[in-house]
Design an enzyme around this catalytic site. Structure first.
Site, short mmCIF file in Angstrom:
data_model
loop_
_atom_site.label_atom_id
_atom_site.label_comp_id
_atom_site.label_asym_id
_atom_site.label_seq_id
_atom_site.Cartn_x
_atom_site.Cartn_y
_atom_site.Cartn_z
N LYS A 44 36.01 95.55 -41.66
CA LYS A 44 36.34 94.40 -42.50
C LYS A 44 35.59 94.42 -43.83
CE LYS A 44 32.92 90.99 -40.91
NZ LYS A 44 32.26 90.89 -42.22
N THR A 45 34.33 94.88 -43.81
CA THR A 45 33.57 94.93 -45.06
C THR A 45 34.22 95.89 -46.04
OG1 THR A 45 31.53 94.42 -43.88
CG2 THR A 45 31.31 95.37 -46.08
N ASP A 231 34.30 85.76 -46.53
CA ASP A 231 33.91 86.61 -45.40
C ASP A 231 33.49 85.73 -44.23
OD1 ASP A 231 33.30 88.86 -43.93
OD2 ASP A 231 31.36 89.20 -44.89
N GLU A 232 33.64 86.24 -43.01
CA GLU A 232 33.22 85.53 -41.78
C GLU A 232 33.79 84.10 -41.75
OE1 GLU A 232 31.93 87.17 -39.51
OE2 GLU A 232 30.58 88.72 -40.28
N GLN A 262 34.51 86.24 -32.58
CA GLN A 262 33.08 86.30 -32.91
C GLN A 262 32.59 84.98 -33.50
OE1 GLN A 262 31.61 90.22 -34.45
NE2 GLN A 262 33.79 90.66 -34.69
N ARG A 609 28.32 95.38 -30.07
CA ARG A 609 27.27 95.96 -30.93
C ARG A 609 27.03 97.42 -30.57
NH1 ARG A 609 28.46 93.49 -34.51
NH2 ARG A 609 30.08 92.81 -33.09
#
Length: 732
Positions: A44-45, A231-232, A262, A609
């Site tokens: 995504k980044t 973002d997020e 998330q 993770r």
């Protein structure tokens, strides 16, 4: 549409070749509302940074016309760096940063419109806020012990995030304390304005007020920000949702990136409905699902997917990866949290021998209090580690306060311990009183503790003398009981008498509750120490703790295992991940207000993770709040696809992952070892062996199935009643 050609097309499109098909589509679809559902590890980044770079490289916008909102300065700096690598230094002029930083920038230019502040306003941090609130509480003639500045600050922050004014908060108050807090809210806001100051929540609340009251100001910023990216997005609260919706209303080029799976910050005010209802807010939104995971092995991804599918409120997606199958996920069953820490340490050492650097491994847990047993295990095994998002357990403020009280109990001449706790919690003993005591000690050759016994000779006022005498009498009362009572019982009563525990409970904030839990974990450590070494004294425990805290010779840039909560791990990745404490009541935490779906999302974050290896551990028993409790394994372990799980010896685990949430505890039982006795095999008089208590003789078997209880007289520990499901008894 007018465009601003800044870069030749050949250069503009070169970097797009690095994207997969869906990522590229998300980057190139620049006009109108866009929802990018970005699964864990799906890049995504990269999509965000390439999208911004594409807007610049194709001339669709100048840098000043792009507003990119993040949640951390670290994320903003990383994105800025990547964009500069793609399109050059003009990326420095993008409006990129955290919500608070960028809206503070707007307020610096526009706050004069609101009348109460000027552009030189100060931003108060939490300590500033609480000092101001303390003055307001005293002004209202309320007791700060009953209505603490910290709890009021927490409540005001909640109201501001919900866009509630003091008047609305007062109208909605559910009890007397909330009514008082609402009154304080109004006075607090007046004092902030008088001081030309804002708090962090005002940095989001006031822009909304500004834009709603002054449409011409809103129109100016709507025209300036041709493209808005967030973002997020799953972590946005009500205020963030409203202010960005206002800004995007003109051009409607709002691109939000996030993953509902998330969304784990509801306790901070985040509202998952913002991302779940985005398509209702913008029916014409283009939706792109980034479903290829570049991070994890197939087995890890399969485990995460099998868990998260139990959540009902979610956006549909199906993560996949071209990565190898990888190693099975290892489930570690431990007798106690002490064994859990030792087992994790042993596995870390083995992985190190296999070639995994310590810095590529992490141990995650649900609550900070769990780190104590894990730290102990790692220290004993000489495994270097670092804590992220918190101090070492024994260096946390509340733990150091308790240890200072205990040091004073054992050795009242310990001046540093005395000075640390003399006014914790506050007793009205000021610096002038301490100075007089120091002078008396110097004149008479006393220790500071002895000077307190002769405080009347130091010219101290009666108002200060009384709390000094009460403090000394309290400590001496419990000193007289040393060696005559069990250490954990004595310490529990002693801490109650100090007022420390009462003060933590009175704050009624998540932070104070966490500190209270940490103190309870310290009591558990004392109880465990006492059980394992019945002859040991409180002095011996303090000595062991002091040696543990002194062994910290590792530098920040050395090769160390990372210890952190799952919350703190969001956004990070490691080659190897351990998730400890997979037990009901711990992960998930079970409380009246627990959102099981959010707890499951948090577990999903922990699972994803891991890149290559994943270990999950749970304990049969755990000291909680100073008492030994038998624990039931987490329901989330039941939800993992059983095909990806093995035990520590590499054997498949039967009875795990039925694929449904129905069934009794008997259905959920994990079979780890064929040598473990079940209730059919147990008979009174049989000699058995327990992994923690050693050998003993069965006295009685009550009930049937895995929930049966067995009474055993152990040779070293006497009688213990155990739940068979967790007892791991073998024939001796």
């Amino acid at each position: 549409m007018r465009t601003f050609r800044l870069t030749p097309p050949s250069e503009a499109f070169a970097f797009l070749e690095e994207l997969n098909d869906v990522q590229r589509q998300a980057v190139e679809h620049t006009e109108g509302p866009v929802l990018i559902i970005a699964g864990a590890g799906s890049g995504k980044t990269r999509v965000l940074t390439y999208r911004i770079a594409y807007l610049l490289a194709t001339g669709r916008a100048y840098p000043e016309q792009i507003l990119a909102l993040t949640f951390t300065n670290k994320a903003a700096r990383e994105m800025q760096r990547r964009i500069e690598e793609l399109v050059g230094p003009r990326a420095q002029h993008i409006w990129m940063g955290t919500f608070h930083a960028l809206f503070a920038r707007i307020l610096r230019q526009e706050i004069d419109h609101l009348g109460l502040w000027n552009r030189q306003f100060t931003i108060y941090d939490t300590e500033d806020q609480e000092r101001l609130l303390l003055g307001v509480i005293k002004e209202k003639q309320l007791d700060p012990k009953l209505i603490s500045p910290r709890s009021v600050r927490h409540r005001i922050s909640f109201w501001k995030n919900q866009l509630l004014s003091p008047e609305e908060a007062r109208r909605l108050a559910a009890n007397v304390l909330e009514a008082h807090a609402a009154d304080l809210y109004a006075l607090y806001q007046e004092r902030l304005a008088r001081a030309n100051a804002l708090d962090f929540d005002d940095l989001l609340l006031l822009p909304i007020r500004l834009f709603e009251q002054f449409p011409e100001v809103l129109a100016r910023y709507q025209q300036r920000f041709r493209y808005i990216l967030i973002d997020e997005y799953q972590d946005t609260n009500r205020a963030q949702y409203v202010v960005t919706r206002l800004l995007a209303a003109a051009h409607r080029n709002l691109c939000v990136v996030g993953d509902d799976a998330q969304a784990i910050y509801a306790f901070r005010g985040a509202d998952i409905r913002n991302i779940l209802s985005f398509q209702e807010d913008y029916p014409d939104a283009a939706v792109f699902r980034l479903e290829q995971n570049y991070r994890s092995t197939k087995r890890i991804l399969r485990a995460a997917d099998s868990v998260i599918r139990f959540n009902r409120n979610q956006l549909p997606k199906q993560l996949w990866t071209a990565n190898p199958d990888g190693e099975p996920i290892v489930l570690l069953r431990c007798a106690s949290e002490r064994e859990e820490g030792e087992t994790i340490a042993r596995m870390l050492l083995q992985l190190r021998r296999e070639g995994y650097p310590y810095r590529e491994m992490a141990v995650l847990y649900r609550t900070n209090a769990q780190s104590r047993a894990i730290e102990d295990g790692l220290r004993m095994a000489a495994v270097p580690y670092q804590l992220v998002g918190g101090l070492s357990f024994y260096k946390r403020r509340e733990i150091k306060d308790v240890l200072a009280y205990l040091r004073l109990l054992v050795n009242p001449d310990d001046e540093e311990a005395l000075l640390r706790v003399l006014n914790v919690p506050p007793r009205g003993i000021g610096e002038r009183t301490l100075e007089r005591l120091r002078l008396l000690a110097a004149e008479r050759g006393y220790s500071l503790w002895q000077a307190i016994a002769h405080a009347s000779e130091a010219g101290i006022s009666t108002r200060a003398l009384n709390p000094l005498e009460r403090f000394r009498e309290m400590v001496e009362h419990y000193r007289a009981q040393l060696g005559t009572r069990a250490a954990v019982e004595l310490v529990r009563d002693y801490l109650g008498a100090t007022g420390l525990m009462e003060a933590l409970l009175a704050e009624r904030t998540p932070e104070a509750e966490a500190r209270w839990e940490n103190v309870q974990e310290l009591l558990s450590a004392i109880a465990e120490f006492q059980q394992l070494r019945p002859e040991a004294t409180l002095d011996a425990f303090l000595q062991e703790v002091s040696l543990l805290t002194d062994i910290d010779t590792y530098e920040p840039d050395t090769d160390r295992v990372t210890l952190m909560t799952v919350h703190a791990a969001k956004g990070l990745e490691f080659r190897v991940v351990f998730i400890a404490g997979m037990e009901e009541g711990l992960f998930p935490i079970l409380a009246p207000d627990t959102d099981i779906e959010e707890e499951r999302r948090l577990f999903y974050v922990g699972l994803t993770r891991a890149r290559e290896r994943l270990f999950l551990s749970h304990s049969q028993s755990r000291y909680r709040f100073g008492t030994l409790q038998y624990m039931e394994r987490s329901r989330f372990l039941q939800e993992i696809d059983p095909e990806v799980l093995v035990d520590e010896r590499g054997r498949p685990i039967a009875g795990s992952g039925t694929g449904t949430l129905s069934g009794s505890d008997a259905d959920r039982r994990v079979v780890y070892d064929e040598d473990i006795l079940d209730w059919h095999a147990l008979r009174p008089g049989m000699r058995v062996e327990h992994p923690q208590f050693g050998e003993g003789r069965v006295l009685e078997v009550q009930g049937s199935g895995p929930q049966a209880r067995v009474l055993v007289h152990f040779d070293l520990y006497g009688q213990k009643k155990l739940v068979l499901q967790y007892a791991r008894l073998r024939r001796a």
